[in-house]
Design a protein around this motif. Structure first.
Motif, PDB file in Angstrom:
ATOM      1  N   ALA A  81     -15.598  63.175  35.256  1.00 37.34           N
ATOM      2  CA  ALA A  81     -14.879  64.424  34.992  1.00 37.34           C
ATOM      3  C   ALA A  81     -15.808  65.589  34.713  1.00 37.34           C
ATOM      4  CB  ALA A  81     -13.918  64.236  33.820  1.00 37.34           C
ATOM      5  N   SER A  82     -17.061  65.310  34.359  1.00 38.01           N
ATOM      6  CA  SER A  82     -18.009  66.387  34.063  1.00 38.01           C
ATOM      7  C   SER A  82     -18.830  66.797  35.276  1.00 38.01           C
ATOM      8  CB  SER A  82     -18.961  65.941  32.939  1.00 38.01           C
ATOM      9  OG  SER A  82     -19.804  64.888  33.368  1.00 38.01           O
ATOM     10  N   ARG A  83     -18.593  66.169  36.419  1.00 41.11           N
ATOM     11  CA  ARG A  83     -19.337  66.510  37.625  1.00 41.11           C
ATOM     12  C   ARG A  83     -18.798  67.803  38.246  1.00 41.11           C
ATOM     13  NH1 ARG A  83     -22.618  63.005  39.915  1.00 41.11           N
ATOM     14  NH2 ARG A  83     -22.192  63.914  41.962  1.00 41.11           N
ATOM     15  N   PRO A  84     -19.573  68.424  39.147  1.00 45.66           N
ATOM     16  CA  PRO A  84     -19.102  69.662  39.783  1.00 45.66           C
ATOM     17  C   PRO A  84     -17.832  69.480  40.607  1.00 45.66           C
ATOM     18  CG  PRO A  84     -21.474  69.432  40.039  1.00 45.66           C
ATOM     19  CD  PRO A  84     -20.983  68.144  39.468  1.00 45.66           C
ATOM     20  N   ASP A  85     -17.583  68.254  41.124  1.00 52.04           N
ATOM     21  CA  ASP A  85     -16.349  67.966  41.862  1.00 52.04           C
ATOM     22  C   ASP A  85     -15.522  66.981  41.044  1.00 52.04           C
ATOM     23  OD1 ASP A  85     -18.211  65.964  42.124  1.00 52.04           O
ATOM     24  OD2 ASP A  85     -17.584  65.394  44.157  1.00 52.04           O
ATOM     25  N   PRO A  86     -14.978  67.406  39.901  1.00 50.36           N
ATOM     26  CA  PRO A  86     -14.419  66.457  38.935  1.00 50.36           C
ATOM     27  C   PRO A  86     -13.217  65.670  39.437  1.00 50.36           C
ATOM     28  CG  PRO A  86     -13.866  68.704  38.320  1.00 50.36           C
ATOM     29  CD  PRO A  86     -14.846  68.800  39.449  1.00 50.36           C
ATOM     30  N   VAL A  87     -12.273  66.328  40.118  1.00 44.41           N
ATOM     31  CA  VAL A  87     -11.068  65.612  40.544  1.00 44.41           C
ATOM     32  C   VAL A  87     -11.396  64.518  41.557  1.00 44.41           C
ATOM     33  CG1 VAL A  87      -8.882  65.845  41.780  1.00 44.41           C
ATOM     34  CG2 VAL A  87      -9.454  67.445  39.953  1.00 44.41           C
ATOM     35  N   ILE A 127      -3.127  66.059  47.373  1.00 44.63           N
ATOM     36  CA  ILE A 127      -4.230  67.015  47.213  1.00 44.63           C
ATOM     37  C   ILE A 127      -5.568  66.348  47.460  1.00 44.63           C
ATOM     38  CG2 ILE A 127      -5.422  68.495  45.553  1.00 44.63           C
ATOM     39  CD1 ILE A 127      -2.797  69.088  44.265  1.00 44.63           C
ATOM     40  N   ALA A 128      -5.749  65.157  46.904  1.00 45.22           N
ATOM     41  CA  ALA A 128      -7.008  64.427  47.061  1.00 45.22           C
ATOM     42  C   ALA A 128      -6.735  62.946  46.864  1.00 45.22           C
ATOM     43  CB  ALA A 128      -8.052  64.911  46.051  1.00 45.22           C
ATOM     44  N   GLY A 129      -7.530  62.125  47.528  1.00 51.26           N
ATOM     45  CA  GLY A 129      -7.375  60.675  47.402  1.00 51.26           C
ATOM     46  C   GLY A 129      -8.717  59.996  47.555  1.00 51.26           C
ATOM     47  N   ALA A 130      -8.791  58.750  47.093  1.00 52.14           N
ATOM     48  CA  ALA A 130     -10.029  57.979  47.192  1.00 52.14           C
ATOM     49  C   ALA A 130      -9.699  56.500  47.193  1.00 52.14           C
ATOM     50  CB  ALA A 130     -10.968  58.321  46.023  1.00 52.14           C
ATOM     51  N   GLY A 131     -10.584  55.721  47.814  1.00 51.99           N
ATOM     52  CA  GLY A 131     -10.400  54.274  47.841  1.00 51.99           C
ATOM     53  C   GLY A 131      -9.810  53.789  49.146  1.00 51.99           C
ATOM     54  N   LEU A 181      -7.506  62.748  31.775  1.00 50.80           N
ATOM     55  CA  LEU A 181      -8.593  63.599  32.274  1.00 50.80           C
ATOM     56  C   LEU A 181      -8.096  64.531  33.374  1.00 50.80           C
ATOM     57  CD1 LEU A 181     -11.455  60.951  32.370  1.00 50.80           C
ATOM     58  CD2 LEU A 181     -11.267  62.885  30.807  1.00 50.80           C
ATOM     59  N   LEU A 182      -7.299  63.997  34.292  1.00 45.65           N
ATOM     60  CA  LEU A 182      -6.774  64.832  35.381  1.00 45.65           C
ATOM     61  C   LEU A 182      -5.812  65.885  34.845  1.00 45.65           C
ATOM     62  CD1 LEU A 182      -6.246  62.089  38.091  1.00 45.65           C
ATOM     63  CD2 LEU A 182      -7.951  63.909  38.125  1.00 45.65           C
ATOM     64  N   SER A 183      -5.097  65.576  33.753  1.00 44.18           N
ATOM     65  CA  SER A 183      -4.232  66.583  33.127  1.00 44.18           C
ATOM     66  C   SER A 183      -5.057  67.760  32.641  1.00 44.18           C
ATOM     67  CB  SER A 183      -3.460  65.964  31.955  1.00 44.18           C
ATOM     68  OG  SER A 183      -2.572  64.969  32.392  1.00 44.18           O
ATOM     69  N   LEU A 184      -6.217  67.449  32.041  1.00 39.04           N
ATOM     70  CA  LEU A 184      -7.094  68.524  31.562  1.00 39.04           C
ATOM     71  C   LEU A 184      -7.686  69.311  32.721  1.00 39.04           C
ATOM     72  CD1 LEU A 184      -8.991  66.575  28.757  1.00 39.04           C
ATOM     73  CD2 LEU A 184      -7.153  68.239  28.458  1.00 39.04           C
ATOM     74  N   LEU A 185      -8.011  68.607  33.809  1.00 37.08           N
ATOM     75  CA  LEU A 185      -8.658  69.276  34.941  1.00 37.08           C
ATOM     76  C   LEU A 185      -7.692  70.134  35.741  1.00 37.08           C
ATOM     77  CD1 LEU A 185     -10.877  66.311  36.182  1.00 37.08           C
ATOM     78  CD2 LEU A 185     -11.622  68.337  34.940  1.00 37.08           C
TER      79      LEU A 185
END
Length: 494
Positions: free
Chosen positions: A160-166, A191-195, A271-275
């Motif tokens: 979450a602290s990286r430049p591309d947090p989501v 919006i975004a996905g992974a895996g 974390l995603l709620s905060l982002l």
């Protein structure tokens, strides 16, 4: 078979019990042990244990309840085993001492017929020893689960602290769960996905599940649940409403669902709620009022109280690697610094931070330049300080540099005379802002062509050409340390 009332402890695979050499258990009948888990242990000599079982037990019995007349020609064993299965029992352990020398053949046949795993408990193994082994295995599994969840929380926080947090959080979550993680926007779009992406059927089911947890629009509507689950095509699906209240939803599709998966996914949802939500360092109305007043010409010092206590520092940040930070990355940086006053400006993010929250350690994935602590009227000067600190940090490959304020010789000279001297000395180059900034950066980096090129994002030959032009316009030998010192002194006061 009913679902057991699962306790808050990890189940024990039956194979783990069979592998314990100190127990000496042996399976005599029933399905393979690989797919069987035990949630607890219960000992009973009742002919009908059904009323005393919750489901998921390893039931232990020495056969005291078996009447002498029971045998292959009777229905006793079939009735006994069917009641255990109806109660949801996981397996039956039969002790061959002290009542029976061997496991009755009719019991073996009944367990095979009803699909109930039957274990032989040897004379040297006590029932309490079996129960203790189950609790030990549960405690070991619980410790492993807590360690896994803790490691997952740490890795998600780092992501979450990286430049591309989501995208980073989604990638880490998908990796931890061995499946697919996706963020849905307020309109239900991905919006975004992974895996590992699931098939069309599971994907459509997960999209529908996201609608279940999305907040209702109209007044009087029933409140939506915070999470929902489903299973499609062998995949476990889960959707989590993000708490920012903007309609974002986290979706997860995984081939299996262990006890800690829900906790890991819940951490990612927080974390995603905060982002995805707006970070607040005061009320939104106060910030809006402050910005409007400044746009209408009110001096910064008059609106600073609406933004929080001062003094302030300006932080300029640039993400490591190529590309400009997106708004979500900038918001995440502001959250990490504890400020919602964030300005994504091209390749650099500017953050106005109360001085007591000024960063003193690097943030992973970012290069930071931090100004000195100033009052609101000096915000523009602090922004310049932060820009120069960032340029030096990038040139020196340092993750964080602060502007240093200390007493100097210039403090001995009246400010007006200082400024007049600086303007007169540097007049030939100040008409060319690119030359002035190149000279300033080159001197601050001790005449390094390469580091100056990095700081200014230009080619090193461009730096050489500009410095040569400065030397010609100033009619000065820039290799002379006295000349360099005098020019640096003057550059600090224009």
């Amino acid at each position: 078979m009913p679902d057991p009332a699962v306790p808050p402890t990890p189940p024990v695979p039956l194979t783990a019990l069979l592998a314990r050499e100190d127990l000496g258990l042996r399976q005599l009948a029933g399905p393979p042990a690989e797919g069987v888990v035990v949630h607890w242990v219960h000992t009973s000599e009742m002919a009908d244990p059904y009323p005393y079982l919750l489901g998921g037990e390893l039931l232990l019995s020495a056969g005291v309840h078996i009447p002498e007349a029971a045998g292959p020609g009777t229905s006793y064993f079939d009735d006994y085993v069917s009641r255990i299965v109806a109660a949801g029992g996981a397996a039956l352990g039969f002790g061959v001492a002290p009542v029976h020398d061997t496991v009755p053949e009719a019991l073996v046949a009944a367990c095979a017929s009803h699909g109930l795993p039957l274990l032989e408990v040897p004379p040297r193994t006590t029932f309490s020893g079996v129960a203790r082994a189950v609790w030990q295995l549960m405690a070991r599994a619980r410790l492993a689960e807590l360690r896994r969840v803790t490691e997952a929380q740490q890795s998600l926080a780092t992501a979450a602290s990286r430049p591309d947090p989501v995208p980073s959080v989604l990638r880490q979550l998908a990796q931890r769960l061995g499946g697919w993680a996706v963020l849905y926007g307020p309109e239900g779009t991905e919006i975004a996905g992974a895996g590992r992406e699931p098939g069309d059927e599971a994907r459509a089911a997960l999209t529908r599940l996201a609608q279940v947890v999305r907040p209702a629009d109209g007044p009087g509507e029933r409140p939506a649940p915070s999470s929902a689950t489903d299973s499609v095509g062998g995949l476990h699906l889960a959707a989590y409403s993000l708490g920012a209240g903007h309609g974002f939803v986290l979706g997860v599709a995984a081939p299996q669902r262990t006890a800690g998966d829900h906790t890991v996914a819940s951490v990612a949802a927080v974390l995603l709620s905060l982002l995805t939500g707006e970070q607040q360092s005061g009320t939104g109305a106060a910030r809006s009022s402050a910005l409007v007043r400044m746009l209408l010409g009110v001096p910064p010092e008059e609106v600073a109280s609406l933004l929080g206590d001062g003094p302030w520092v300006v932080v300029r940040a640039r993400p490591d690697g190529d590309g400009a930070p997106d708004p979500v990355a900038a918001s995440a940086l502001g959250a990490a610094l504890g400020s919602a006053l964030v300005d994504p400006a091209g390749e650099v993010v500017r953050v106005l931070v109360p001085a007591d929250r000024a960063p003193d350690v690097p943030l992973p994935g970012w290069t930071l330049g931090v100004s000195a602590a100033v009052e609101p009227e000096d915000w523009p000067a602090a922004d310049t300080q932060a820009a120069r600190a960032l340029a030096r940090a990038r040139a020196n490959r340092a993750p964080l540099l602060r502007h240093g304020a200390r007493p100097a010789f210039g403090d001995l000279v009246p400010p007006g005379e200082l400024a007049a001297h600086a303007r007169a000395l540097l007049a030939p180059v100040t008409a060319h802002p690119a030359l002035t900034e190149t000279l300033r950066t080159w001197l601050s980096l001790h005449g390094s062509w390469d580091r100056t090129a990095v700081a200014l994002s230009v080619h090193r030959n461009t730096v050489r050409q500009r410095i040569a032009r400065c030397a010609a316009l100033l009619a000065a030998d820039l290799d002379d340390p006295d000349v360099r010192m005098e020019l640096w002194f003057a550059l600090r006061h224009i």
